[in-house]
Write a protein that holds these residues in place. Structure first.
Motif, short mmCIF file in Angstrom:
data_model
loop_
_atom_site.label_atom_id
_atom_site.label_comp_id
_atom_site.label_asym_id
_atom_site.label_seq_id
_atom_site.Cartn_x
_atom_site.Cartn_y
_atom_site.Cartn_z
N TYR A 139 39.05 35.73 38.03
CA TYR A 139 37.35 35.81 38.27
C TYR A 139 36.85 36.29 37.57
N PRO A 140 35.72 36.06 36.48
CA PRO A 140 34.89 37.04 35.83
C PRO A 140 34.12 37.60 36.30
N GLY A 141 34.86 38.46 37.76
CA GLY A 141 33.21 39.24 38.77
C GLY A 141 32.84 40.53 38.01
N THR A 142 33.78 41.88 39.31
CA THR A 142 32.51 42.74 38.94
C THR A 142 33.59 43.47 39.52
N ASN A 143 35.09 43.51 39.53
CA ASN A 143 35.82 44.03 40.43
C ASN A 143 36.08 45.48 39.50
N ARG A 144 36.76 46.51 39.74
CA ARG A 144 36.68 48.12 39.29
C ARG A 144 38.13 48.04 39.60
N ILE A 145 38.75 48.09 38.32
CA ILE A 145 40.56 48.95 38.01
C ILE A 145 40.68 49.71 37.33
N TRP A 146 40.96 50.76 37.99
CA TRP A 146 41.17 51.85 36.68
C TRP A 146 41.88 52.98 37.37
N ARG A 147 43.09 53.46 37.45
CA ARG A 147 43.46 54.34 36.78
C ARG A 147 44.96 54.11 38.53
N ASN A 148 45.33 53.31 38.22
CA ASN A 148 46.79 52.48 38.37
C ASN A 148 47.43 53.00 37.29
N THR A 149 48.52 53.04 38.42
CA THR A 149 50.14 53.37 36.92
C THR A 149 50.96 51.91 36.91
N LEU A 150 50.87 51.34 35.98
CA LEU A 150 52.00 49.93 35.76
C LEU A 150 53.04 50.01 35.10
N TYR A 151 54.11 50.09 35.84
CA TYR A 151 55.42 49.29 34.78
C TYR A 151 55.63 48.18 34.79
N ASN A 152 56.08 47.81 33.46
CA ASN A 152 56.67 46.98 33.00
C ASN A 152 56.01 45.55 32.08
#
Length: 205
Positions: free
Chosen positions: A165-178
């Motif tokens: 969805y093209p909203g204004t969700n804030r996604i930051w400082r997460n750690t993602l493996y694989n």
């Protein structure tokens, strides 16, 4: 356990096991407010903890396994969902038309579909959770806007964080493996770096 139109109710299972079948829910709240569900061990139900049209719930320190959905909110707002362990469910958590909740310090593992699914869910804060060995980590789906995902750790096999969805969700400082972040919205306005971006490890970039 069915709680209907009751407020300020506390269900404390004192770490006892509720062992059921996949055709019923273990704990259901309807039109109940300022209530607490805690210290329950739930295994084998359709939904472990389900809330509809309820507000200001506290769901904490529960262990759920082998459910269709571990924790399911429908039209339920201002919940505090913390320190729960959800294992081997189809969906770990599912928020439908539910907003303004804080979800933190939970461990969601081995979900066959999604660790967390947001659908028409706005203004939720999802932080300091661990998602391990889920097929997909988190999806922000239709008309889910202004959610904050930060300081989460995800190790998924197919999708890490999926944004549709093209909203204004804030996604930051997460750690993602694989697996990393996939944004399939046509014109994205979601934000992926505030102060610090996301960390991609083990080929997740």
């Amino acid at each position: 356990i069915f709680i209907d139109h009751l407020n300020t109710t506390t269900v404390d299972c004192q770490n006892n096991l509720l062992n059921g079948t996949t055709i019923i829910n273990a704990i259901t709240l309807t039109n109940s407010h300022h209530s607490t569900i805690q210290n329950c061990h739930i295994r084998g139900y359709s939904n472990g903890i389900s809330a509809t049209s309820s507000t200001n719930l506290t769901i904490t320190s529960n262990t759920l396994s082998s459910t269709s959905i571990g924790i399911y909110l429908t039209s339920s707002n201002f919940a505090n969902i913390a320190a729960n362990s959800i294992n081997s469910s189809t969906y770990g958590m599912y928020l439908y038309s539910s907003s303004n909740s804080t979800i933190q310090y939970n461990s969601i593992n081995s979900s066959s579909s999604y660790g967390m699914y947001l659908y028409y869910a706005d203004n939720n804060t999802i932080l300091d959770n661990t998602f391990s060995s889920n097929t997909n980590g988190i999806i922000i789906s239709s008309f889910s806007d202004n959610n904050t995902l930060t300081n989460n750790t995800l190790n998924s096999t197919t999708l890490g964080i999926s944004v549709a969805y093209p909203g204004t969700n804030r996604i930051w400082r997460n750690t993602l493996y694989n697996k990393g972040i996939t944004d399939s919205s046509i014109t994205t306005t979601n934000i992926y770096c505030l102060e610090v971006g996301n960390l991609y490890l083990s080929g997740a970039g």
